[in-house]
Design an enzyme around this catalytic site. Sequence first.
Site, PDB file in Angstrom:
ATOM      1  N   LYS A  26      -8.881   0.654  -4.230  1.00 13.67           N
ATOM      2  CA  LYS A  26      -8.504   1.049  -2.708  1.00 13.67           C
ATOM      3  C   LYS A  26      -7.112  -0.065  -3.286  1.00 13.67           C
ATOM      4  O   LYS A  26      -5.401   0.101  -3.162  1.00 13.67           O
ATOM      5  CB  LYS A  26      -9.236   0.475  -2.698  1.00 13.67           C
ATOM      6  CG  LYS A  26      -8.264  -0.185  -1.064  1.00 13.67           C
ATOM      7  CD  LYS A  26      -9.016  -0.652   0.408  1.00 13.67           C
ATOM      8  CE  LYS A  26      -8.778  -2.206   0.768  1.00 13.67           C
ATOM      9  NZ  LYS A  26      -7.653  -3.357   1.058  1.00 13.67           N
ATOM     10  N   CYS A 121      -7.539  -7.193   8.048  1.00 12.47           N
ATOM     11  CA  CYS A 121      -9.021  -7.711   8.162  1.00 12.47           C
ATOM     12  C   CYS A 121      -8.942  -8.986   9.274  1.00 12.47           C
ATOM     13  O   CYS A 121      -7.605 -10.409   9.374  1.00 12.47           O
ATOM     14  CB  CYS A 121      -9.722  -7.714   7.225  1.00 12.47           C
ATOM     15  SG  CYS A 121     -10.309  -6.449   6.345  1.00 12.47           S
ATOM     16  N   ARG A 126      -3.520 -14.745   8.057  1.00 11.80           N
ATOM     17  CA  ARG A 126      -2.462 -14.207   6.562  1.00 11.80           C
ATOM     18  C   ARG A 126      -0.853 -14.437   7.251  1.00 11.80           C
ATOM     19  O   ARG A 126      -0.500 -13.636   7.555  1.00 11.80           O
ATOM     20  CB  ARG A 126      -2.640 -12.784   6.598  1.00 11.80           C
ATOM     21  CG  ARG A 126      -4.611 -13.279   6.268  1.00 11.80           C
ATOM     22  CD  ARG A 126      -5.150 -12.069   6.018  1.00 11.80           C
ATOM     23  NE  ARG A 126      -5.104 -11.752   4.712  1.00 11.80           N
ATOM     24  CZ  ARG A 126      -5.408 -10.065   4.311  1.00 11.80           C
ATOM     25  NH1 ARG A 126      -5.780  -9.508   4.874  1.00 11.80           N
ATOM     26  NH2 ARG A 126      -5.427 -10.384   2.508  1.00 11.80           N
ATOM     27  N   ASP A 312     -13.715 -11.228  -2.271  1.00 13.27           N
ATOM     28  CA  ASP A 312     -13.288  -9.679  -1.483  1.00 13.27           C
ATOM     29  C   ASP A 312     -15.062  -9.943  -2.019  1.00 13.27           C
ATOM     30  O   ASP A 312     -15.706  -8.773  -1.500  1.00 13.27           O
ATOM     31  CB  ASP A 312     -12.713  -8.441  -2.071  1.00 13.27           C
ATOM     32  CG  ASP A 312     -11.042  -8.993  -1.405  1.00 13.27           C
ATOM     33  OD1 ASP A 312     -11.387  -9.193  -0.376  1.00 13.27           O
ATOM     34  OD2 ASP A 312     -10.652  -7.814  -2.085  1.00 13.27           O
ATOM     35  N   ARG A 406     -12.046   1.540   5.870  1.00  8.80           N
ATOM     36  CA  ARG A 406     -11.313   1.938   5.054  1.00  8.80           C
ATOM     37  C   ARG A 406     -11.296   1.536   4.157  1.00  8.80           C
ATOM     38  O   ARG A 406     -10.106   1.422   3.088  1.00  8.80           O
ATOM     39  CB  ARG A 406     -10.093   0.183   5.826  1.00  8.80           C
ATOM     40  CG  ARG A 406      -9.883   0.494   7.532  1.00  8.80           C
ATOM     41  CD  ARG A 406      -9.610  -0.869   7.869  1.00  8.80           C
ATOM     42  NE  ARG A 406      -8.276  -1.498   6.585  1.00  8.80           N
ATOM     43  CZ  ARG A 406      -8.655  -2.456   6.136  1.00  8.80           C
ATOM     44  NH1 ARG A 406      -9.065  -3.610   7.458  1.00  8.80           N
ATOM     45  NH2 ARG A 406      -7.894  -3.152   5.005  1.00  8.80           N
TER      46      ARG A 406
HETATM   47  C1  UD1 Z   1      -5.350  -9.237  -1.662  1.00  9.96           C
HETATM   48  C2  UD1 Z   1      -5.977  -7.988  -1.589  1.00  9.96           C
HETATM   49  C3  UD1 Z   1      -7.349  -8.547  -0.910  1.00  9.96           C
HETATM   50  C4  UD1 Z   1      -7.596 -10.062  -1.189  1.00  9.96           C
HETATM   51  C5  UD1 Z   1      -6.798 -10.904  -1.399  1.00  9.96           C
HETATM   52  C6  UD1 Z   1      -7.154 -12.107  -2.747  1.00  9.96           C
HETATM   53  C7  UD1 Z   1      -4.778  -6.129  -1.242  1.00  9.96           C
HETATM   54  C8  UD1 Z   1      -4.052  -5.333  -0.440  1.00  9.96           C
HETATM   55  N1  UD1 Z   1      -5.693  -7.027  -0.642  1.00  9.96           N
HETATM   56  O1  UD1 Z   1      -4.574  -9.569   0.135  1.00  9.96           O
HETATM   57  O2  UD1 Z   1      -8.394  -7.761  -0.774  1.00  9.96           O
HETATM   58  O3  UD1 Z   1      -8.892 -10.388  -0.654  1.00  9.96           O
HETATM   59  O4  UD1 Z   1      -5.776 -10.071  -2.382  1.00  9.96           O
HETATM   60  O5  UD1 Z   1      -7.236 -11.770  -3.756  1.00  9.96           O
HETATM   61  O6  UD1 Z   1      -4.706  -6.378  -2.463  1.00  9.96           O
HETATM   62  N2  UD1 Z   1      -0.097 -16.367   0.861  1.00  9.96           N
HETATM   63  C9  UD1 Z   1       1.326 -17.438   1.920  1.00  9.96           C
HETATM   64  N3  UD1 Z   1       1.839 -16.690   2.152  1.00  9.96           N
HETATM   65  C10 UD1 Z   1       2.339 -15.214   2.169  1.00  9.96           C
HETATM   66  C11 UD1 Z   1       1.267 -14.094   1.150  1.00  9.96           C
HETATM   67  C12 UD1 Z   1       0.375 -15.032   1.299  1.00  9.96           C
HETATM   68  O7  UD1 Z   1       0.456 -18.539   2.154  1.00  9.96           O
HETATM   69  O8  UD1 Z   1       3.509 -14.893   2.536  1.00  9.96           O
HETATM   70  C13 UD1 Z   1      -1.658 -16.281   0.826  1.00  9.96           C
HETATM   71  C14 UD1 Z   1      -3.302 -16.852   1.523  1.00  9.96           C
HETATM   72  O9  UD1 Z   1      -2.627 -17.281   3.097  1.00  9.96           O
HETATM   73  C15 UD1 Z   1      -3.612 -16.835   1.185  1.00  9.96           C
HETATM   74  C16 UD1 Z   1      -3.248 -16.727  -0.518  1.00  9.96           C
HETATM   75  O10 UD1 Z   1      -2.048 -16.697  -0.140  1.00  9.96           O
HETATM   76  O11 UD1 Z   1      -3.887 -17.585   1.176  1.00  9.96           O
HETATM   77  C17 UD1 Z   1      -3.799 -15.430  -1.458  1.00  9.96           C
HETATM   78  O12 UD1 Z   1      -2.915 -14.184  -0.717  1.00  9.96           O
HETATM   79  P1  UD1 Z   1      -3.037 -12.631  -0.625  1.00  9.96           P
HETATM   80  O13 UD1 Z   1      -3.222 -12.964  -2.018  1.00  9.96           O
HETATM   81  O14 UD1 Z   1      -1.558 -12.733  -1.033  1.00  9.96           O
HETATM   82  O15 UD1 Z   1      -3.809 -11.965  -0.330  1.00  9.96           O
HETATM   83  P2  UD1 Z   1      -3.125 -10.614  -0.261  1.00  9.96           P
HETATM   84  O16 UD1 Z   1      -2.419  -9.790  -1.027  1.00  9.96           O
HETATM   85  O17 UD1 Z   1      -2.703 -10.527   1.520  1.00  9.96           O
END
Ligand code: UD1
Length: 430
Positions: A26, A121, A126, A312, A406
């Site tokens: 996914k 989720c 986030r 995850d 999903r």
């Molecule tokens: C992706 C995965 C999700 C997985 C996560 C962590 C996808 C669609 N989803 O989510 O399944 O659980 O990686 O492996 O690929 N953060 C910030 N600012 C931002 C963006 C993120 O502070 O602008 C922080 C988040 O709050 C979190 C950390 O960065 O603490 C990591 O999150 P992130 O890797 O961005 O998760 P996703 O990419 O959303």
Amino acid sequence: MGNTFIINGFGGERKLRGEVKITGAKNAALKAIAATVLFGDKVTLENIPEIDDVFRMFELLKGMGAEVEHRKAGSYSVVVPRNLATELPFEIAKRMRASIVFTGPILARFGEVSFPHPGGCLIGSRPVDLFMEGFEKMGAKVALKDNKYTVVAKNGLKGTEFFLKNQSVTVTETFMMAAVCAKGTTVIKNAAMEPEIVDLAQFLIKCGAKITGAGTPTITIKGGKLLVGKGHPYKTMPDRIDAGSFLILGALAAKELRITNCNPIHLEAVIESLRTAGVDVETKKTEIIVRAPATIKPIDIKTHEYPGFPTDLQAPMTVFLTQADGESKVFETIFEGRLNFTEALAAMGAQITMMDPHRVLVRGKSELRGRKLTSPDLRAGLAFVIAAIVAKGESVIHNVDTTIDRGYEDVDNRLRAIGVDIKRIDQSEF
Ligand code: UD1
């Protein structure tokens, strides 16, 4: 309304057997779909999982004016027109966090993008600050009004160097894609290193992008031109979370479970933890064979960016630890809110103490009892399915279509084929 699973648990017996085939990932497929915006011609995507998040990504693309052809199960082709709309359809984008990866390619190619604050989720706050800071660094102007972001770079994006304060997966991917169409060179430091990022980079490189360092903390992209899809179909890598979920289920309840079409190297942290807990895990090039042990030893786990233990798989692993003899600690370092599901596990009979929003103590072994559950999110939803299979008696899991479906393809049929007593009820039929 919606779909419900009814599961009759094994009551701790080790009865699963057979083979389960892993689907395309996914978290890789969603980004490949967004990457189609970077192509000047038709591009083909293969081994795409048939799951709701994928359908919604294609709906977003179609909503903006792209032509999407569903050739056969798992196979799609996309043509993005020169006048693609630059506003993400709000209702879908609002509900789907991953929609944000569209913003990079759209802004880079068309000089403008607008979108709502993305949902997804319920696993804690986030933020999107890293996206906005990055766009500004690449020369764009960001405005936020009534929950709508508008980002404009009239003369296109400029390559730049940035250091990500968090190793974010989607931020890394969004800027890697944006940089392909930006002028000059972009360097992303403290980049995330997840295999899905490498998969995306390999696809882009095959189609003409100049990217080095994907899979390391420093990625360099030389930008400037559209990609060519002809003769370069994308084939999605295997889903390591799908594979890891079946692996943990097997570690709890399998006589012998063969997990095929996967890449065990992507699951080293999980396999290592399970082996320490006493589980018999055998790996081949694209297969994992797992047998549940008579007793499980307690272990501590701490989620971490790749190659550490994936957040995850934290929820399924926490279910696993309820069956270990002794005390285990789970430390969720990435998302606060991702341990809230443990309350429902406690209601099934697990002994779980929340120490703070990031840490729980699990005391085993507990006999789990079937219950009515409402799945709070995608990954915890699957953890409830695993708990229900281990438990004694019947469990009813609501909300399946808006959570588990999903991200996991055909999960009930795949579980039934290896011996799980699971039924899906579509309550909208009543
Ligand atoms: C992706 C995965 C999700 C997985 C996560 C962590 C996808 C669609 N989803 O989510 O399944 O659980 O990686 O492996 O690929 N953060 C910030 N600012 C931002 C963006 C993120 O502070 O602008 C922080 C988040 O709050 C979190 C950390 O960065 O603490 C990591 O999150 P992130 O890797 O961005 O998760 P996703 O990419 O959303």
